[in-house]
Write a protein that holds these residues in place. Structure first.
Motif, PDB file in Angstrom:
ATOM      1  N   UNK A   1       0.792  -1.217   0.000  1.00  0.00           N
ATOM      2  CA  UNK A   1       0.000   0.000   0.000  1.00  0.00           C
ATOM      3  C   UNK A   1       0.829   1.275   0.000  1.00  0.00           C
ATOM      4  N   UNK A   2       1.729   1.451   0.978  1.00  0.00           N
ATOM      5  CA  UNK A   2       2.560   2.667   0.979  1.00  0.00           C
ATOM      6  C   UNK A   2       3.427   2.807  -0.271  1.00  0.00           C
ATOM      7  N   UNK A   3       3.960   1.671  -0.778  1.00  0.00           N
ATOM      8  CA  UNK A   3       4.761   1.739  -1.996  1.00  0.00           C
ATOM      9  C   UNK A   3       3.916   2.194  -3.182  1.00  0.00           C
ATOM     10  N   UNK A   4       2.731   1.607  -3.326  1.00  0.00           N
ATOM     11  CA  UNK A   4       1.853   1.974  -4.431  1.00  0.00           C
ATOM     12  C   UNK A   4       1.390   3.416  -4.299  1.00  0.00           C
ATOM     13  N   UNK A   5       1.011   3.821  -3.088  1.00  0.00           N
ATOM     14  CA  UNK A   5       0.570   5.194  -2.883  1.00  0.00           C
ATOM     15  C   UNK A   5       1.660   6.202  -3.174  1.00  0.00           C
ATOM     16  N   UNK A   6       2.872   5.924  -2.700  1.00  0.00           N
ATOM     17  CA  UNK A   6       3.992   6.823  -2.970  1.00  0.00           C
ATOM     18  C   UNK A   6       4.312   6.927  -4.449  1.00  0.00           C
ATOM     19  N   UNK A   7       4.245   5.791  -5.146  1.00  0.00           N
ATOM     20  CA  UNK A   7       4.529   5.796  -6.588  1.00  0.00           C
ATOM     21  C   UNK A   7       3.467   6.572  -7.360  1.00  0.00           C
ATOM     22  N   UNK A   8       2.195   6.383  -6.992  1.00  0.00           N
ATOM     23  CA  UNK A   8       1.118   7.086  -7.689  1.00  0.00           C
ATOM     24  C   UNK A   8       1.219   8.593  -7.494  1.00  0.00           C
ATOM     25  N   UNK A   9       1.496   9.015  -6.257  1.00  0.00           N
ATOM     26  CA  UNK A   9       1.573  10.449  -5.990  1.00  0.00           C
ATOM     27  C   UNK A   9       2.803  11.079  -6.642  1.00  0.00           C
ATOM     28  N   UNK A  10       3.845  10.273  -6.862  1.00  0.00           N
ATOM     29  CA  UNK A  10       5.036  10.791  -7.535  1.00  0.00           C
ATOM     30  C   UNK A  10       4.792  10.995  -9.022  1.00  0.00           C
ATOM     31  N   UNK A  11       3.856  10.232  -9.598  1.00  0.00           N
ATOM     32  CA  UNK A  11       3.636  10.283 -11.042  1.00  0.00           C
ATOM     33  C   UNK A  11       2.326  10.925 -11.454  1.00  0.00           C
ATOM     34  N   UNK A  12       1.368  11.024 -10.521  1.00  0.00           N
ATOM     35  CA  UNK A  12       0.039  11.515 -10.897  1.00  0.00           C
ATOM     36  C   UNK A  12      -0.581  12.266  -9.728  1.00  0.00           C
ATOM     37  N   UNK A  13      -1.778  12.780  -9.947  1.00  0.00           N
ATOM     38  CA  UNK A  13      -2.475  13.549  -8.920  1.00  0.00           C
ATOM     39  C   UNK A  13      -3.210  12.623  -7.955  1.00  0.00           C
TER      40      UNK A  13
END
Length: 451
Positions: A143-155
């Motif tokens: 979860x934290x990995x996916x959330x961090x990756x999404x926020x780094x690449x998208x809104x």
């Protein structure tokens, strides 16, 4: 069976990972909606409370409408909630849509497990459940990995939109490949009184514990007392009713269900409590970013995956009690280094400890569920699955809230010694594991007879 297990596990994956994927976006959401941290924290709390409220109804819904139909409807509700969350225009609207999302998400794990166990039958339940059971263990890590990756690449809306393609694929595959399991021939009426007491009682009780962690005494006291009173009322109602209660309290007195329930309850507290403590320690005690913290947690997910492979190959040959007790022992070994965080153990030690914990967790969840599902009548599986998932969810939420209170008290006592405060709190996790071990020793030492 593997194809069906993969399809159904997609629902569990969405529901469990969504409980943690949003946690790394709290700061972003606070800025986006110009809200206070206390207000935006309800984005996480509301989802959790909705999950707790929905789980008890999963067994009745599966009995009434069939497991496949209930599962598909739950995916639909979850996806609708996800889409609305992405369109939220304020913190209040986001919190409301998270409740809808949580209602769907709360039904998915229990309904999916029950449906899979009914399709597999007692001779294959252990192997397929070992696949499904690893997902809740991976979610707090991914979860934290996916959330961090999404926020780094998208809104921020992509924290919720990511569910839509996964859910759409799950629905299309399920409609084609997952067979329908007929609902129960005897359709019991809905236990309205039990629903009014159990689900709100659990939600109010968890809310009270959450308020303790935030230091708000009056709402905390009211929530805990009112929640406990409603839960006691439900227990009395469940014992006296002549019908079929939402969750039958008598079920917990029947071996091996009672011992299995205790093991899952405390395991939930240990797993989710640790996944609350460690990211917080990495970010506040070591100054790591959310992405770095998630990366450091990855060995636990790898360990859980390796443990799932081990369990899948041995679950039909090794005594259930041996697997579960051995798994709890590994969790204890893997937890002990975290009681020494004041000494600032190296990243290597932390990674190794997390990998050991992951293997141990995989050795507990699937065997416990296999013990229950292979020893009860097929018609009782949906309600048993709901009860087990309810205990795991409640264990995770209550355990996290209690550990938050303990951590705050140790931070107040230790002052600037943050590492020692977290280390003190992990002794409570050790205590949870020892309590789970007492329940595990009462599990069967032989495999269930094949029907």
């Amino acid at each position: 069976m593997l194809r069906i297990a993969f399809i159904l596990v997609l629902g569990t994956f969405m529901a469990t990972i969504d409980a943690t994927i949003v946690s790394v976006g709290i700061d972003t959401l606070t800025d986006e909606f110009d809200a206070s941290l206390t207000e935006i924290q309800w984005v996480t709390t509301a989802y959790l409370l909705a999950v707790v409220a929905a789980v008890p109804a999963s067994g009745w819904l599966a009995d009434r409408y069939g497991g496949r139909r209930t599962w598909l409807a739950a995916v639909g509700v979850f996806l609708l909630g996800s889409a609305l969350c992405a369109l939220a225009w304020s913190a209040t609207s986001l919190i409301a849509f998270r409740v809808l999302q949580g209602l769907g998400g709360g039904l998915l794990p229990a309904t999916g497990q029950a449906l899979l166990a009914r399709i597999a039958g007692p001779t294959r339940t252990g192997r397929v459940i070992s696949i499904v059971a690893v997902v809740p263990m991976l979610s707090p890590v991914l979860g934290p990995l996916a959330g961090g990756s999404l926020l780094a690449a998208a809104s921020w809306p992509w924290l919720f939109l990511i569910n839509l393609p996964i859910g759409a694929v799950a629905v299309l595959l399920a409609r084609r490949y997952v067979p329908e399991v007929p609902p129960a021939q005897r359709r019991a009426p809905f236990d309205l009184r039990g629903a009014v007491l159990l689900s709100p009682g659990l939600a109010v009780f968890v809310f009270g514990l959450t308020e303790v962690a935030h230091g708000r005494r009056l709402p905390a006291t009211v929530g805990i007392v009112a929640g406990l009173a409603m839960l006691v009322g439900f227990t009395v109602h469940g014992l006296r009713t002549r019908g079929t209660p939402l969750v039958d309290p008598r079920l917990f007195t029947r071996p091996p269900f009672g011992a299995a329930a205790l093991a899952l309850l405390v395991l939930g507290a240990s797993v989710f409590g640790t996944m609350f403590l460690l990211p917080l320690y990495f970010q506040t005690g070591r100054g790591l970013s959310a992405w770095q913290a998630g990366l450091l947690l990855a060995p636990q997910g790898l360990g859980a995956a390796a443990g799932a492979v081990l369990v899948n190959r041995t679950i039909d040959r090794v005594a259930p009690r041996t697997l579960v007790v051995g798994g709890i022992g590994l969790i204890l070994v893997g937890t002990f280094p975290f009681t020494q965080l004041g000494h600032e153990p190296s990243d290597t030690v932390i990674a190794a400890a997390l990998a050991v914990r992951g293997i141990g967790m995989a050795m507990v969840g699937a065997p416990v569920m296999n013990i229950v599902y292979s020893r009860i009548e097929p018609t009782q599986i949906p309600r048993a699955a709901g009860a087990l998932n309810l205990l795991n969810t409640v264990g995770g939420s209550v355990g996290t809230a209690v550990l938050a209170v303990v951590l705050q008290s140790r931070l107040d006592a230790r002052g600037a010694a943050i590492g020692w405060a977290f280390g003190d709190t992990f002794w409570w996790v050790i205590g949870c594991c020892l309590l789970a071990a007492t329940g595990a020793t009462r599990l069967p030492h032989t495999q269930a007879k094949r029907r």
